[in-house]
Design an enzyme around this catalytic site. Structure first.
Site, PDB file in Angstrom:
ATOM      1  N   LYS A   1       0.094   3.715  -2.826  1.00  0.00           N
ATOM      2  CA  LYS A   1      -0.932   4.764  -2.811  1.00  0.00           C
ATOM      3  C   LYS A   1      -0.305   6.161  -2.814  1.00  0.00           C
ATOM      4  O   LYS A   1      -0.958   7.131  -3.217  1.00  0.00           O
ATOM      5  CB  LYS A   1      -1.855   4.581  -1.620  1.00  0.00           C
ATOM      6  CG  LYS A   1      -2.724   3.327  -1.702  1.00  0.00           C
ATOM      7  CD  LYS A   1      -3.646   3.205  -0.512  1.00  0.00           C
ATOM      8  CE  LYS A   1      -4.583   2.019  -0.644  1.00  0.00           C
ATOM      9  NZ  LYS A   1      -3.913   0.719  -0.504  1.00  0.00           N
TER      10      LYS A   1
ATOM     11  N   SER B   1       0.791  -1.235   0.000  1.00  0.00           N
ATOM     12  CA  SER B   1       0.000   0.000   0.000  1.00  0.00           C
ATOM     13  C   SER B   1       0.822   1.283   0.000  1.00  0.00           C
ATOM     14  O   SER B   1       0.238   2.365  -0.109  1.00  0.00           O
ATOM     15  CB  SER B   1      -0.950   0.005   1.196  1.00  0.00           C
ATOM     16  OG  SER B   1      -2.102  -0.758   0.909  1.00  0.00           O
TER      17      SER B   1
ATOM     18  N   SER C   1      -6.012   3.819   4.058  1.00  0.00           N
ATOM     19  CA  SER C   1      -5.450   2.923   3.041  1.00  0.00           C
ATOM     20  C   SER C   1      -6.562   2.199   2.283  1.00  0.00           C
ATOM     21  O   SER C   1      -6.531   0.983   2.115  1.00  0.00           O
ATOM     22  CB  SER C   1      -4.491   1.912   3.672  1.00  0.00           C
ATOM     23  OG  SER C   1      -3.643   1.352   2.693  1.00  0.00           O
TER      24      SER C   1
END
Length: 469
Positions: free
Chosen positions: A129, A126, A303
């Site tokens: 991102k 993640s 997230s």
């Protein structure tokens, strides 16, 4: 397979979070995440025109703990030898596995203080991102919004819901706050449609999701990912980030039809199908999403994979590419290349959920450095979306920055990344002398999730503890 965790965003929810931890899905309770989404408030830190702010300034804007110390006015500069010495011990932790990549920079000067395999492609999880956030902020103004329309269908009594890629459009009933702050509401859309129709009954709702193309799941997504608590198929029309109802834990198996059903219910009941809007259909109603900077902060703080994927497709639309996984990845790559950030050719989605994602580790710290500079000040919501260690978002958890690493609580603002075999973190920190540093670490052959996350925390805490001269 472990998947990215989501956490609450305010200290007021800490007690609730602890109570709900035992009923978690991958460690996070449904009620806990719902409360986190509902309580989110954007920070919206102003863009600087001179030197970047310290972590303390960002924390202050986020109502951070009052004990947070502020960086010194002219703190001493760490040395590369000092940083290497501080990291030597934590880097030897076997819980990091055999593949660790990372960088450390002085934020004020941009001087590289540490580099380990930063040009190697690694699985970002993640932390990817960060790249999606930077790309969408590069092509949209912070105040831009995405619209959802209802147009008249080809047949009497038929209306068409035209999805415009608003991930947080809310199906919450009238009188109930939406799950995501600032979200547009299906009930408002339905009210405008009823007014435009002057009492004509709606018998059929058609959902047009043609703004997005290609498959709804990315290469490298596990079949258990869609639907799950952390992901759904990606469609142009959806409600509550791919859920059937605002308070659902597991997301919808058919998010486009879920959006159509929400509109049909708000209009008093109608059948729902997928289809296309007529080219000359009159607009009966329209609503607009929260501003782009708010969507970015919501995506970053918890997230949220679905919001990330929708925003990546918006980058594709803005750059005239197909709004598919492949088109979005190419769009993000091209936009960041224009900003001097090379992410390579290994990204396949916008969230980092795919096990096939690969990027050079240098892209993470490079994105953060760019967001600190005046030249790319429009990226500032990326920073205010980072979680604060021990305080909110994905850095508020029972095992994060605890024990010896607790010294870093309130001193670090970062984005985490967790998949099976992957633990990473990239962000900003203030060292013992008050110097602002930019860091990124990715361990993508980690033997276990929990201990490897603690090992990454210890790397970061070593920099907080160190003057590194």
């Amino acid at each position: 397979m472990a998947r990215p965790n989501t956490k609450p965003v305010t200290l007021a929810l800490l007690v609730l979070a602890l109570l709900l931890a035992g009923v978690g899905y991958f460690g996070v309770g449904a009620g806990r995440q719902f409360a986190a989404d509902r309580s989110f408030r954007p920070v919206r830190v102003p863009s600087p025109t001179a030197a970047p702010p310290g972590v303390a300034a960002l924390l202050s804007a986020a109502s951070a703990p009052p004990t947070q110390s502020r960086p010194a006015a002219n703190p001493p500069v760490p040395t590369a030898a000092g940083v290497a010495a501080a990291l030597a011990g934590p880097l030897g932790d076997p819980e990091l596995g055999s593949s660790v990549a990372g960088q450390v920079f002085d934020a004020r000067t941009g001087a590289l203080l540490f580099d380990r395999r930063s040009q190697d492609s690694v699985a970002p999880a993640s932390t990817a991102k960060l790249l999606t956030a930077a790309a969408v902020l590069s092509v949209y103004a912070p105040t831009d919004r995405f619209s959802t329309r209802v147009v008249a269908g080809a047949e009497p009594g038929t209306v068409v819901l035209v999805g415009g890629g608003d991930p947080t459009l809310s199906a919450a009933p009238a009188g109930q706050a939406p799950r995501y702050a600032g979200a547009a509401r299906i009930t408002d859309l339905a009210s405008r449609v009823r007014t435009a129709l002057h009492g004509v009954e709606v018998q059929q709702v058609v959902v047009d999701g043609s703004a997005f193309t290609g498959p709804g799941a990315a290469p490298g997504w596990d079949p258990v990912d869609t639907p799950s608590a952390y992901a759904s198929l990606i469609t142009a029309a959806m409600v509550d980030a791919g859920r059937d109802r605002a308070d659902d834990e597991i997301r919808s198996a058919e998010p486009d039809l879920a959006a159509g059903n929400a509109l049909a219910d708000a209009l008093g009941g109608a059948s729902v199908s997928l289809g296309s809007a007529p080219p000359d259909g009159a607009v009966l109603g329209q609503v607009h999403s929260a501003p782009v900077d708010v969507l970015v902060e919501q995506m970053m703080r918890s997230s949220d994979n679905v919001i990330a994927e929708v925003l990546a497709r918006q980058v594709a639309i803005a750059t005239h590419r197909p709004a598919s996984f492949a088109g979005a990845a190419e769009a993000v790559r091209a936009v960041l290349a224009d900003a001097g950030i090379d992410i390579g050719t290994g990204m396949v989605d916008g969230s980092g959920l795919s096990v096939q994602d690969r990027i050079p580790a240098a892209a993470l710290a490079g994105t953060l450095l760019a967001s600190l500079g005046a030249e790319h000040s429009r990226l500032r919501p990326l920073l205010s979306g980072l979680s604060i260690a021990g305080w909110d978002g994905t850095l508020l958890d029972e095992d994060r920055f605890s024990g010896p690493a607790a010294i870093a609580a309130g001193m670090v603002r970062a984005k985490t990344g967790t998949l099976t075999g992957v633990s990473g973190m990239a962000g900003l920190l203030t060292d013992a002398d008050g110097r602002l540093l930019v860091f990124s670490f990715v361990a993508d052959q980690a033997p276990s999730e929990g201990p490897s996350r603690i090992a990454v925390d210890n790397l970061v805490a070593a920099l907080v503890r160190c003057g590194c001269r």
